[in-house]
Design a protein around this motif. Sequence first.
Motif, short mmCIF file in Angstrom:
data_model
loop_
_atom_site.label_atom_id
_atom_site.label_comp_id
_atom_site.label_asym_id
_atom_site.label_seq_id
_atom_site.Cartn_x
_atom_site.Cartn_y
_atom_site.Cartn_z
N GLN A 302 -56.58 17.03 -33.23
CA GLN A 302 -57.47 17.49 -34.74
C GLN A 302 -55.64 18.11 -35.07
OE1 GLN A 302 -58.91 21.01 -32.38
NE2 GLN A 302 -60.65 19.48 -31.94
N THR A 303 -54.46 18.07 -34.65
CA THR A 303 -53.75 18.79 -35.30
C THR A 303 -52.82 17.97 -36.46
OG1 THR A 303 -52.84 20.73 -33.98
CG2 THR A 303 -51.40 20.17 -35.74
N LEU A 304 -52.85 16.85 -35.82
CA LEU A 304 -52.03 15.41 -36.56
C LEU A 304 -53.91 15.36 -37.60
CD1 LEU A 304 -50.43 13.21 -36.48
CD2 LEU A 304 -51.43 11.85 -35.19
N MET A 305 -54.62 15.18 -37.19
CA MET A 305 -56.01 14.89 -38.64
C MET A 305 -55.44 15.95 -39.38
SD MET A 305 -56.51 11.46 -37.80
CE MET A 305 -58.29 12.04 -38.67
N LYS A 306 -55.12 17.12 -38.91
CA LYS A 306 -55.35 18.07 -40.34
C LYS A 306 -54.14 17.75 -41.61
CE LYS A 306 -54.37 22.62 -39.03
NZ LYS A 306 -54.76 23.51 -38.30
N THR A 307 -52.79 18.03 -40.14
CA THR A 307 -51.86 16.81 -41.35
C THR A 307 -52.21 16.21 -41.94
OG1 THR A 307 -50.50 18.35 -39.96
CG2 THR A 307 -49.14 17.33 -41.25
N PHE A 308 -53.09 15.24 -41.51
CA PHE A 308 -52.70 13.86 -42.60
C PHE A 308 -53.36 13.50 -43.76
CE2 PHE A 308 -54.86 10.17 -43.01
CZ PHE A 308 -54.15 8.98 -42.82
N THR A 309 -54.72 14.46 -43.29
CA THR A 309 -55.62 14.94 -44.34
C THR A 309 -54.98 16.01 -45.44
OG1 THR A 309 -57.35 14.55 -42.43
CG2 THR A 309 -58.30 16.26 -45.08
N LYS A 310 -54.55 17.08 -45.20
CA LYS A 310 -53.48 17.40 -46.28
C LYS A 310 -52.74 17.27 -46.91
CE LYS A 310 -50.65 21.81 -46.37
NZ LYS A 310 -49.48 23.11 -45.44
#
Length: 319
Positions: A302-310
């Motif tokens: 989730q943290t990786l996806m959130k960072t990528f989306t940001k």
Amino acid sequence: MSATNQTSVKEFFIVGFPGLHPMYFGLTSVLLFFVYMFTLVGNGIFLILFITDRSLHKPMYVIILNLVVSDVLFSTTTLPKIIARYWFQAGAISFTACFVQMYFVHYFGTVNSYILLIMALDRYVAICYPLRYPTIMTNSIILLTSIISWVVAKACPLMMVIRAYPLPYCASNTIIQCYCDHISITTLACTDRTPYAFPAFVFAMVVLLVPLAFIVSSYCATIVAVFRIASTQGRLKTLSTCTPQLIIIALYFFPRCFVYLASNVGITFSTDLRIAIIMLYSLLPPMVNPLIYCLRTKEVKQTLMKTFTKQQLIHNAAA
């Protein structure tokens, strides 16, 4: 004459795979280079995520952070030299540098073993004593046990180097291995290796089997506790939290135990195959561990996806 004065070898030469044809040197160096790059990038991503996202500042991820640091340092200790050997035919390593590499090879291997033990204990407490977990496995406790692991792990590798360094090395200087380790160095000594080989074997077995015994015991207790959970969904969800650790532990311990035990019970196989197995268990875990964290750990994913989306949003806004 002392053993030190008898030493005529000024440098060693790391051979790597003795049966490898020179036409494959370039391909091997490229393969090892990509393994090193994937190790650095994968573990670096987890390190950045841990630093930038406070939601990962939990005991389990502090343990993984220690594993990440140990993996990167181990790969940096071993891979650049063997890459240079195949890429630039620069296999020579000074006498002292070889022993320094030997120390760090065994040191980081020992640290990994202890960190995996802490990881198993963390899962044991989380599943068997879930209500007491926040008070038992705090970040402070994990940090303290991790520091103790890094400090205690220094003793045996240092003793191995202290015992091996003064031996007389007066004949061959070729290391039939991809890096300097205790076996490959002491086999070149012009003396009876038995007094040095047996303590080293005992050390290896203690570092491997004692933590492994505790790990197996803790996971057996964990599995028993899991099957006491009434719902099938609850059991599967709880087991899924252990899966990444079990994969990491299997990759680290089983091939090592096989190589050490096989060489001492009379099982023989070719030198190239033995080195390939050693390189597999030395280099595969540091490379694939980040994938295991990201793909099997929900919060990291989730943290990786959130960072990528940001980052995508920032890029689109700038465009």
